[in-house]
Design a protein around this motif. Sequence first.
Motif, short mmCIF file in Angstrom:
data_model
loop_
_atom_site.label_atom_id
_atom_site.label_comp_id
_atom_site.label_asym_id
_atom_site.label_seq_id
_atom_site.Cartn_x
_atom_site.Cartn_y
_atom_site.Cartn_z
N TRP A 195 0.87 -1.17 0.00
CA TRP A 195 0.00 0.00 0.00
C TRP A 195 0.92 1.23 0.00
O TRP A 195 1.34 1.73 1.05
CB TRP A 195 -0.96 -0.02 1.20
CG TRP A 195 -1.86 1.17 1.24
CD1 TRP A 195 -1.92 2.14 2.20
CD2 TRP A 195 -2.83 1.56 0.25
NE1 TRP A 195 -2.85 3.09 1.86
CE2 TRP A 195 -3.43 2.75 0.67
CE3 TRP A 195 -3.24 0.99 -0.97
CZ2 TRP A 195 -4.42 3.41 -0.06
CZ3 TRP A 195 -4.22 1.65 -1.70
CH2 TRP A 195 -4.80 2.83 -1.25
N VAL A 196 1.24 1.67 -1.21
CA VAL A 196 2.26 2.70 -1.43
C VAL A 196 1.99 4.00 -0.64
O VAL A 196 2.92 4.59 -0.09
CB VAL A 196 2.41 2.98 -2.94
CG1 VAL A 196 3.39 4.11 -3.20
CG2 VAL A 196 2.86 1.72 -3.66
N PRO A 197 0.70 4.47 -0.54
CA PRO A 197 0.49 5.74 0.15
C PRO A 197 0.98 5.77 1.60
O PRO A 197 1.19 6.85 2.15
CB PRO A 197 -1.04 5.91 0.10
CG PRO A 197 -1.45 5.18 -1.13
CD PRO A 197 -0.54 3.99 -1.18
N SER A 198 1.17 4.62 2.23
CA SER A 198 1.63 4.63 3.62
C SER A 198 3.15 4.54 3.74
O SER A 198 3.68 4.54 4.86
CB SER A 198 0.99 3.46 4.40
OG SER A 198 -0.41 3.65 4.47
N ASN A 199 3.84 4.47 2.59
CA ASN A 199 5.31 4.40 2.65
C ASN A 199 5.92 5.62 3.33
O ASN A 199 7.00 5.53 3.91
CB ASN A 199 5.89 4.26 1.24
CG ASN A 199 5.75 2.84 0.71
OD1 ASN A 199 5.48 1.91 1.46
ND2 ASN A 199 5.93 2.68 -0.59
N PRO B 153 7.83 -1.77 7.54
CA PRO B 153 7.46 -2.28 6.21
C PRO B 153 6.35 -3.34 6.26
O PRO B 153 5.44 -3.33 5.43
CB PRO B 153 8.77 -2.87 5.68
CG PRO B 153 9.83 -2.05 6.34
CD PRO B 153 9.30 -1.75 7.71
N LYS B 154 6.39 -4.20 7.30
CA LYS B 154 5.38 -5.26 7.37
C LYS B 154 3.95 -4.71 7.56
O LYS B 154 2.98 -5.41 7.31
CB LYS B 154 5.71 -6.26 8.48
CG LYS B 154 5.62 -5.70 9.88
CD LYS B 154 5.86 -6.77 10.93
CE LYS B 154 5.89 -6.19 12.33
NZ LYS B 154 4.74 -5.42 12.74
N ASP B 155 3.87 -3.46 7.99
CA ASP B 155 2.54 -2.85 8.17
C ASP B 155 1.92 -2.43 6.84
O ASP B 155 0.72 -2.13 6.78
CB ASP B 155 2.63 -1.60 9.07
CG ASP B 155 3.12 -1.95 10.46
OD1 ASP B 155 2.79 -3.04 10.95
OD2 ASP B 155 3.83 -1.11 11.06
N VAL B 156 2.75 -2.32 5.79
CA VAL B 156 2.22 -1.78 4.53
C VAL B 156 2.22 -2.80 3.39
O VAL B 156 1.86 -2.46 2.27
CB VAL B 156 2.98 -0.50 4.08
CG1 VAL B 156 2.93 0.56 5.15
CG2 VAL B 156 4.43 -0.80 3.71
N PHE B 157 2.67 -4.04 3.66
CA PHE B 157 2.61 -5.02 2.58
C PHE B 157 2.15 -6.38 3.09
O PHE B 157 2.14 -6.64 4.30
CB PHE B 157 3.98 -5.15 1.88
CG PHE B 157 5.02 -5.94 2.63
CD1 PHE B 157 5.00 -7.33 2.68
CD2 PHE B 157 6.06 -5.28 3.29
CE1 PHE B 157 5.96 -8.05 3.37
CE2 PHE B 157 7.03 -5.99 3.99
CZ PHE B 157 6.98 -7.38 4.02
N PHE B 158 1.74 -7.23 2.17
CA PHE B 158 1.44 -8.63 2.49
C PHE B 158 1.79 -9.48 1.27
O PHE B 158 1.78 -8.99 0.14
CB PHE B 158 -0.04 -8.81 2.90
CG PHE B 158 -1.02 -8.47 1.80
CD1 PHE B 158 -1.38 -9.40 0.84
CD2 PHE B 158 -1.58 -7.20 1.72
CE1 PHE B 158 -2.27 -9.07 -0.18
CE2 PHE B 158 -2.48 -6.86 0.71
CZ PHE B 158 -2.82 -7.81 -0.24
N PRO B 159 2.11 -10.77 1.49
CA PRO B 159 2.47 -11.61 0.34
C PRO B 159 1.26 -11.91 -0.55
O PRO B 159 0.17 -12.18 -0.05
CB PRO B 159 3.03 -12.88 0.99
CG PRO B 159 2.65 -12.82 2.41
CD PRO B 159 2.27 -11.43 2.77
N LEU B 160 1.47 -11.86 -1.84
CA LEU B 160 0.38 -12.04 -2.80
C LEU B 160 -0.04 -13.49 -2.98
O LEU B 160 -1.23 -13.79 -3.12
CB LEU B 160 0.82 -11.51 -4.17
CG LEU B 160 0.93 -9.99 -4.32
CD1 LEU B 160 1.76 -9.65 -5.55
CD2 LEU B 160 -0.46 -9.39 -4.44
N GLU B 161 0.95 -14.38 -3.02
CA GLU B 161 0.68 -15.75 -3.44
C GLU B 161 -0.43 -16.44 -2.61
O GLU B 161 -1.34 -17.04 -3.19
CB GLU B 161 1.99 -16.54 -3.41
CG GLU B 161 2.01 -17.76 -4.30
CD GLU B 161 1.51 -18.99 -3.58
OE1 GLU B 161 1.61 -19.01 -2.33
OE2 GLU B 161 1.01 -19.93 -4.24
N PRO B 162 -0.39 -16.36 -1.26
CA PRO B 162 -1.45 -17.03 -0.48
C PRO B 162 -2.85 -16.48 -0.78
O PRO B 162 -3.82 -17.24 -0.82
CB PRO B 162 -1.06 -16.75 0.98
CG PRO B 162 0.37 -16.39 0.94
CD PRO B 162 0.61 -15.74 -0.37
#
Lengths: 50, 486
Positions: free
Chosen positions: B41-45, B55-64
């Motif tokens: 979620w780029v706006p929170s960078n 960083p873990k607050d603004v991304f999550f893995p796509l594959e699952p």
Amino acid sequence: MRQEISESQRLRMQNPFIQIFKYIYLSLKILKIVAGGHGGTRKVIANPRP
Amino acid sequence: MSKIVVLGAGIGGHVAAAHLRRKLPKDHEVLVVSPNRNYQWVPSNIWVGIGRMKPKDVFFPLEPVYRKKGIGYKQAKAVSFHPEGDASQNKPYVLVEYVFGEKAGIQEKVTYDFLINATGPKLAFELTEGLKPGTNKAFSVCTYDHAEQASTGLNALVERIKKSNSRAKILIGTGHAKATCQGAAFEYILNVERELVRLGVRDKVEITWISNEYTLGDFGMDGMLLTYGNSTLKSSDMVEMIFRDRGIKWILGAGVFKMEDGKAHYENLEGEYKTEEFDFAMLIPAFSGHGFKAFDKDNKDITEKLFKGFMIVDADYTAKPYEEWTVQDWPETYQNPSYPNIFAPGIAFAPPHAISKPRKSKNGTDIFPSPPRTGMPSGITAKLVADNIIDAIKQGNMTLNHKGSLGNMGAACIASAGYGTTSGSGISMTTYPIVPNYNKYKNTGGRDLKKTFGDIGLAGHWLKLTLHYAFLYKAKMKPFWWLIPE
């Protein structure tokens, strides 16, 4: 005339009680604008800008 | 049965894939090809860049997420486009190369019935000599890892100031004469300023905004006239008011062309070459297309049919002077005119021209912002592309009923101006339309003042935080995610 943030404006901007109402108002206003639809423009006759 | 391939898993690609999967029966295949493992979620960078989020607050893995929802996923990058297939493959395909795991380096032809190119921009740091995140004391917040690096750099500077009681200079803005995304830099400079206040070193630091904008508050959109409280205000006056209030200096009309250790070299519109020194900088690079090539069935280069830097869509690309630009130049369906089964929503499409007035320095250098295309229009255009493809599959013909020109679309920008539950601040702005319509709104700078407004305060911070959680929830495709608008 140069705009400035006055001390009373600053107090209102950071007052949590006032800002709760502002939050609700802004949420609804923004939702109305961004979720209010979108579309094309080309049915409008294209004129060069004045 | 149809196969829809989505290139890219940023806001545009992810939104398109999610809507396609939700609305199409399972016998149609939706496949996402992206070199990135994570959705961010780029706006929170910007909050990662000041250390208030990890960083873990603004991304999550796509594959699952994709596995659970029945969306195919290949962690690969697009190499070339073959919209007519080739001698050995009748179907159109994209040549992709895996970038991770056992298949890394292996190339594969990924065939499609419909292709959505949502590859976004390339962060073209190389277009500014010496501009590379984490070198020459300059940083970026364009990705979460860049932002984390920026946070480390900022913390180190604060520690140094506290230990030595020395003064420091911070420079934030755009790192190229035609960079865009001024909004992100604007948010970052205000957040950095607030953090320095919180950490008790604000009086030791001179903060300067450097930008290719002609006026403050241009934001690559030619600025705007907006409603502020009971009055009407230019965005330039609003930003100036905020910068003065925070003691932030500014340099405008600056095309940064070279970075050295603690030095930014720039040319201004007067044609002067100047240097600004700094102890910490965050400069947004130029954005460019990815340099993809396209080939026809006989392997002849047809790149010019698909790309003009970014992908060619249903825009009017006729070169004309600024005075003759209209909103009708902007695309409505994001469909490639040569290959109707290829679309490019979000940032992947080639804009017909800038939105801000083009300006040249006295030396002939173009110094003005490129058009911004932020998350919200990316999501909206991706959804309408998905809806047109869904209609085409269900009805058997391409009706293109779903349209969304940036000249007939509103955008909200909630610019964070400081983090904190009760001490935070945000500047809430909406613009309608994004591309000004000077014919329809003649006396208000091309914008509808009922829908173009600005507001400053703590509520803006709460709004930005709400969007952070809401859009990550939506991106994870949790129950009723589709009720949250783009």
